[in-house]
Motif scaffolding. Structure first.
Motif, PDB file in Angstrom:
ATOM      1  N   PHE A 146      40.515  43.920  48.076  1.00 48.45           N
ATOM      2  CA  PHE A 146      40.278  42.512  47.757  1.00 48.45           C
ATOM      3  C   PHE A 146      39.481  42.342  46.460  1.00 48.45           C
ATOM      4  CE2 PHE A 146      40.374  41.468  52.569  1.00 48.45           C
ATOM      5  CZ  PHE A 146      41.755  41.541  52.556  1.00 48.45           C
ATOM      6  N   VAL A 147      38.747  43.372  46.070  1.00 47.32           N
ATOM      7  CA  VAL A 147      37.965  43.294  44.825  1.00 47.32           C
ATOM      8  C   VAL A 147      38.725  43.917  43.656  1.00 47.32           C
ATOM      9  CG1 VAL A 147      35.833  44.002  43.660  1.00 47.32           C
ATOM     10  CG2 VAL A 147      35.759  43.270  46.047  1.00 47.32           C
ATOM     11  N   ASN A 148      39.241  45.141  43.852  1.00 47.92           N
ATOM     12  CA  ASN A 148      39.811  45.891  42.732  1.00 47.92           C
ATOM     13  C   ASN A 148      41.265  46.293  42.907  1.00 47.92           C
ATOM     14  OD1 ASN A 148      37.317  46.171  41.111  1.00 47.92           O
ATOM     15  ND2 ASN A 148      36.589  47.389  42.847  1.00 47.92           N
ATOM     16  N   GLY A 149      41.918  45.878  43.985  1.00 51.06           N
ATOM     17  CA  GLY A 149      43.298  46.289  44.233  1.00 51.06           C
ATOM     18  C   GLY A 149      44.234  45.890  43.103  1.00 51.06           C
ATOM     19  N   ASP A 150      45.194  46.779  42.792  1.00 52.08           N
ATOM     20  CA  ASP A 150      46.114  46.521  41.686  1.00 52.08           C
ATOM     21  C   ASP A 150      47.364  45.754  42.107  1.00 52.08           C
ATOM     22  OD1 ASP A 150      47.504  48.439  43.105  1.00 52.08           O
ATOM     23  OD2 ASP A 150      47.312  50.006  41.570  1.00 52.08           O
ATOM     24  N   GLY A 151      47.481  45.447  43.384  1.00 48.18           N
ATOM     25  CA  GLY A 151      48.642  44.687  43.850  1.00 48.18           C
ATOM     26  C   GLY A 151      49.862  45.530  44.133  1.00 48.18           C
ATOM     27  N   ILE A 152      49.784  46.852  43.920  1.00 48.14           N
ATOM     28  CA  ILE A 152      50.897  47.755  44.198  1.00 48.14           C
ATOM     29  C   ILE A 152      50.658  48.395  45.555  1.00 48.14           C
ATOM     30  CG2 ILE A 152      52.172  49.786  43.426  1.00 48.14           C
ATOM     31  CD1 ILE A 152      51.231  49.173  40.594  1.00 48.14           C
ATOM     32  N   ASN A 153      51.451  48.000  46.549  1.00 52.49           N
ATOM     33  CA  ASN A 153      51.303  48.468  47.927  1.00 52.49           C
ATOM     34  C   ASN A 153      49.923  48.176  48.487  1.00 52.49           C
ATOM     35  OD1 ASN A 153      53.940  49.518  47.948  1.00 52.49           O
ATOM     36  ND2 ASN A 153      53.246  51.434  47.052  1.00 52.49           N
ATOM     37  N   LYS A 154      49.298  47.144  47.988  1.00 53.20           N
ATOM     38  CA  LYS A 154      47.998  46.701  48.479  1.00 53.20           C
ATOM     39  C   LYS A 154      47.744  45.298  47.944  1.00 53.20           C
ATOM     40  CE  LYS A 154      46.025  50.132  46.415  1.00 53.20           C
ATOM     41  NZ  LYS A 154      45.084  51.119  45.847  1.00 53.20           N
ATOM     42  N   PRO A 155      46.771  44.576  48.500  1.00 50.99           N
ATOM     43  CA  PRO A 155      46.447  43.255  47.945  1.00 50.99           C
ATOM     44  C   PRO A 155      45.964  43.368  46.500  1.00 50.99           C
ATOM     45  CG  PRO A 155      45.482  43.546  50.129  1.00 50.99           C
ATOM     46  CD  PRO A 155      46.001  44.882  49.712  1.00 50.99           C
ATOM     47  N   LYS A 156      46.065  42.271  45.753  1.00 53.93           N
ATOM     48  CA  LYS A 156      45.569  42.249  44.384  1.00 53.93           C
ATOM     49  C   LYS A 156      44.148  41.711  44.379  1.00 53.93           C
ATOM     50  CE  LYS A 156      46.784  41.128  39.634  1.00 53.93           C
ATOM     51  NZ  LYS A 156      47.816  40.593  38.731  1.00 53.93           N
ATOM     52  N   GLY A 157      43.214  42.542  43.914  1.00 63.29           N
ATOM     53  CA  GLY A 157      41.818  42.154  43.884  1.00 63.29           C
ATOM     54  C   GLY A 157      41.537  41.148  42.790  1.00 63.29           C
ATOM     55  N   PHE A 158      40.502  40.333  42.988  1.00 62.18           N
ATOM     56  CA  PHE A 158      40.243  39.265  42.015  1.00 62.18           C
ATOM     57  C   PHE A 158      39.730  39.792  40.680  1.00 62.18           C
ATOM     58  CE2 PHE A 158      36.425  39.535  44.709  1.00 62.18           C
ATOM     59  CZ  PHE A 158      35.398  39.623  43.790  1.00 62.18           C
ATOM     60  N   LEU A 159      39.203  41.021  40.643  1.00 62.82           N
ATOM     61  CA  LEU A 159      38.786  41.596  39.359  1.00 62.82           C
ATOM     62  C   LEU A 159      39.948  42.241  38.607  1.00 62.82           C
ATOM     63  CD1 LEU A 159      35.275  43.187  40.071  1.00 62.82           C
ATOM     64  CD2 LEU A 159      35.836  40.942  39.119  1.00 62.82           C
ATOM     65  N   SER A 160      41.139  42.278  39.228  1.00 61.04           N
ATOM     66  CA  SER A 160      42.308  42.846  38.557  1.00 61.04           C
ATOM     67  C   SER A 160      43.087  41.798  37.768  1.00 61.04           C
ATOM     68  CB  SER A 160      43.240  43.499  39.589  1.00 61.04           C
ATOM     69  OG  SER A 160      42.608  44.598  40.219  1.00 61.04           O
ATOM     70  N   TYR A 161      42.721  40.538  37.921  1.00 60.70           N
ATOM     71  CA  TYR A 161      43.376  39.483  37.148  1.00 60.70           C
ATOM     72  C   TYR A 161      42.780  39.425  35.735  1.00 60.70           C
ATOM     73  CZ  TYR A 161      45.499  37.617  41.433  1.00 60.70           C
ATOM     74  OH  TYR A 161      46.242  37.453  42.574  1.00 60.70           O
ATOM     75  N   ALA A 162      43.526  38.811  34.837  1.00 63.81           N
ATOM     76  CA  ALA A 162      43.045  38.650  33.459  1.00 63.81           C
ATOM     77  C   ALA A 162      41.763  37.830  33.450  1.00 63.81           C
ATOM     78  CB  ALA A 162      44.118  37.985  32.608  1.00 63.81           C
ATOM     79  N   ARG A 163      40.815  38.252  32.625  1.00 59.55           N
ATOM     80  CA  ARG A 163      39.535  37.553  32.515  1.00 59.55           C
ATOM     81  C   ARG A 163      39.342  37.061  31.083  1.00 59.55           C
ATOM     82  NH1 ARG A 163      36.224  42.457  35.050  1.00 59.55           N
ATOM     83  NH2 ARG A 163      38.220  43.488  34.678  1.00 59.55           N
ATOM     84  N   VAL A 164      38.876  35.837  30.957  1.00 60.23           N
ATOM     85  CA  VAL A 164      38.654  35.246  29.636  1.00 60.23           C
ATOM     86  C   VAL A 164      37.305  34.537  29.638  1.00 60.23           C
ATOM     87  CG1 VAL A 164      41.118  34.921  29.186  1.00 60.23           C
ATOM     88  CG2 VAL A 164      39.812  33.084  30.256  1.00 60.23           C
ATOM     89  N   ALA A 165      36.758  34.358  28.446  1.00 58.32           N
ATOM     90  CA  ALA A 165      35.515  33.604  28.315  1.00 58.32           C
ATOM     91  C   ALA A 165      35.718  32.199  28.858  1.00 58.32           C
ATOM     92  CB  ALA A 165      35.075  33.561  26.860  1.00 58.32           C
ATOM     93  N   ASN A 166      34.726  31.676  29.521  1.00 61.45           N
ATOM     94  CA  ASN A 166      34.878  30.388  30.180  1.00 61.45           C
ATOM     95  C   ASN A 166      35.200  29.255  29.210  1.00 61.45           C
ATOM     96  OD1 ASN A 166      34.785  29.155  32.821  1.00 61.45           O
ATOM     97  ND2 ASN A 166      32.969  28.029  32.115  1.00 61.45           N
ATOM     98  N   ALA A 167      34.777  29.406  27.975  1.00 61.17           N
ATOM     99  CA  ALA A 167      35.052  28.365  26.978  1.00 61.17           C
ATOM    100  C   ALA A 167      36.538  28.241  26.685  1.00 61.17           C
ATOM    101  CB  ALA A 167      34.284  28.658  25.692  1.00 61.17           C
TER     102      ALA A 167
END
Length: 417
Positions: free
Chosen positions: A241-262
């Motif tokens: 749930f934190v770091n999963g890559d989405g391949i045969n497992k859930p996709k963790g939220f830290l595996s998504y693209a991250r951008v500056a809040n601005a």
């Protein structure tokens, strides 16, 4: 009283075992007729002489059996009149399933489970795929996971019967505008919809049991299997749930693209920076936490939580506000969470440590942010061959997960950009 009638009483529960209300009622009525015949015979004996001991005992036994059957019949009727809740209806919640599962676990006798699965026409009910555990056991595993898996405990959890959950969302809402009371209303633009997909993947554990454990009738095998798999499932889930890559497992939220809040946009997770590589600012260190709180929209702050690991929490525990008060506060009661700046703090050991350009702190409404998808059914496959003399129980459940609202959580990046 005929021999057939004398033998009828011990057989009165057969329809109850099959869950057939009509058949159970007819058998109950037959038992009642048998009881009347035996009791009439006793009364005739009393008119001429004292009743025969055998006759009296027979009447008492039939009467007791009649009472037991009436109670069981009432219970069966009550079950049938309840509304069907969740998967499978009442048929999968009765004692028959629990007994069949217990027989399969203890001795490998799969006849009862196979019969139940065929009646329910369950997906993947072949013996080589294992059998569904009773609903009570599945519920116990789910409850334990909610306690042990930190992200599951604060995320949204949805149970599905399919392999993939597809969730539509509006990228743009319909066009709106102001008009005068009598002015014409032009047609508005149609909102744009997109679709999020949450596929489920198989999570497994393989606890082992000895023959002595399986032979011990006092041992509740449902509770045993739940307690054996809970930690293994929770650890694997927490990491995914934190770091999963989405391949045969859930996709963790830290595996998504991250951008500056601005420059945040939908599909990315926004972050603030500390302004120092791998560290908090040397002065006014707590200000970056305050900025992170207010980077979140007000609607999300109401149910927001901090998520970090123990080492990061130890660092923040030392911080004070401008008035000299510690920003971290211990739990108010046993079992409750510590608080940071008035918001609960959740320990997730799979979050990264503080380091250059890492994002070890998340803050937001995880109920709206992350969705955990559980496919209904936990399966157990008994394997007495692979690790003799032990019996292995290959236990599987299907779980998926991913972000459902990219605006509901913000990260703190220990870096400069």
């Amino acid at each position: 009283m005929t021999a057939g009638q004398a033998k009828r009483a011990p057989e009165v529960k057969s329809a109850l075992d099959e869950g057939d209300v009509t058949g159970a009622f007819h058998e109950f009525m037959n038992a009642f007729e048998t009881f009347k015949e035996a009791n009439n015979e006793k009364l005739k004996q009393l008119e001429t002489r004292s009743a025969d001991v055998v006759t009296v005992d027979k009447v008492e036994r039939i009467s007791q059996a009649l009472d037991e059957q009436k109670q069981a019949l009432d219970t069966l009727v009550l079950k049938k009149t309840r509304p069907v809740l969740g998967r499978g209806g009442a048929a999968l919640h009765d004692l028959e399933r629990k007994q069949a599962f217990d027989a399969y676990m203890r001795s490998g006798d799969e006849r009862g489970m196979r019969s139940l699965e065929e009646k329910a026409m369950s997906y993947g009910s072949a013996p080589d795929g294992g059998y569904l555990v009773p609903d009570e056991t599945e519920a116990a595993i789910g409850a334990r996971l909610a306690e042990l898996s930190p992200i599951r405990s604060i995320a949204s959890v949805r149970q599905v019967s399919s392999a993939v959950l597809k969730k539509p969302f509006a990228v743009t809402g319909p066009a709106v505008g102001w008009v005068a009371e009598t002015a014409a209303r032009p047609e508005t633009a149609t909102g744009t919809l997109d679709e999020l997909q949450f596929p489920t993947a198989e999570l497994y554990a393989m606890p082992a049991a000895t023959a002595m454990l399986l032979d011990d009738a006092v041992v509740d095998l449902d509770q045993w299997i739940a307690s054996e798999v809970e930690t293994a499932f929770a650890e694997q889930e927490g990491a995914a749930f934190v770091n999963g890559d989405g391949i045969n497992k859930p996709k963790g939220f830290l595996s998504y693209a991250r951008v500056a809040n601005a420059t945040w946009s939908w599909g990315n997770v926004g972050y603030n920076v500390t302004g120092a590589a791998g560290a908090l600012p040397a002065t006014d260190s707590s200000d970056v936490l305050i900025d992170l709180v207010y980077a979140l929209k007000a609607g999300y702050r109401q149910s927001a939580s901090w998520v970090m690991n123990r080492k990061t929490q130890a660092t923040l525990r030392k911080l004070k506000d401008a008035d000299g008060n510690y920003m971290w506060q211990p739990p108010a009661t046993p079992g409750s969470r510590a608080m940071l700046m008035g918001f609960p703090l959740v320990e997730a050991e799979d979050m990264p440590d503080i380091g250059a350009d890492t994002t070890p702190i998340a803050f937001g409404d995880f109920r709206r942010f992350y969705l955990v998808v559980d496919r209904a059914g936990v399966r157990v496959l008994r394997d007495p061959y692979s690790a003799k003399p032990y019996v292995l129980f290959y236990t599987t459940k299907r779980v998926g997960g991913g972000i459902q609202d990219f605006d509901a959580v913000k990260l703190l990046k220990f870096g400069t950009v």
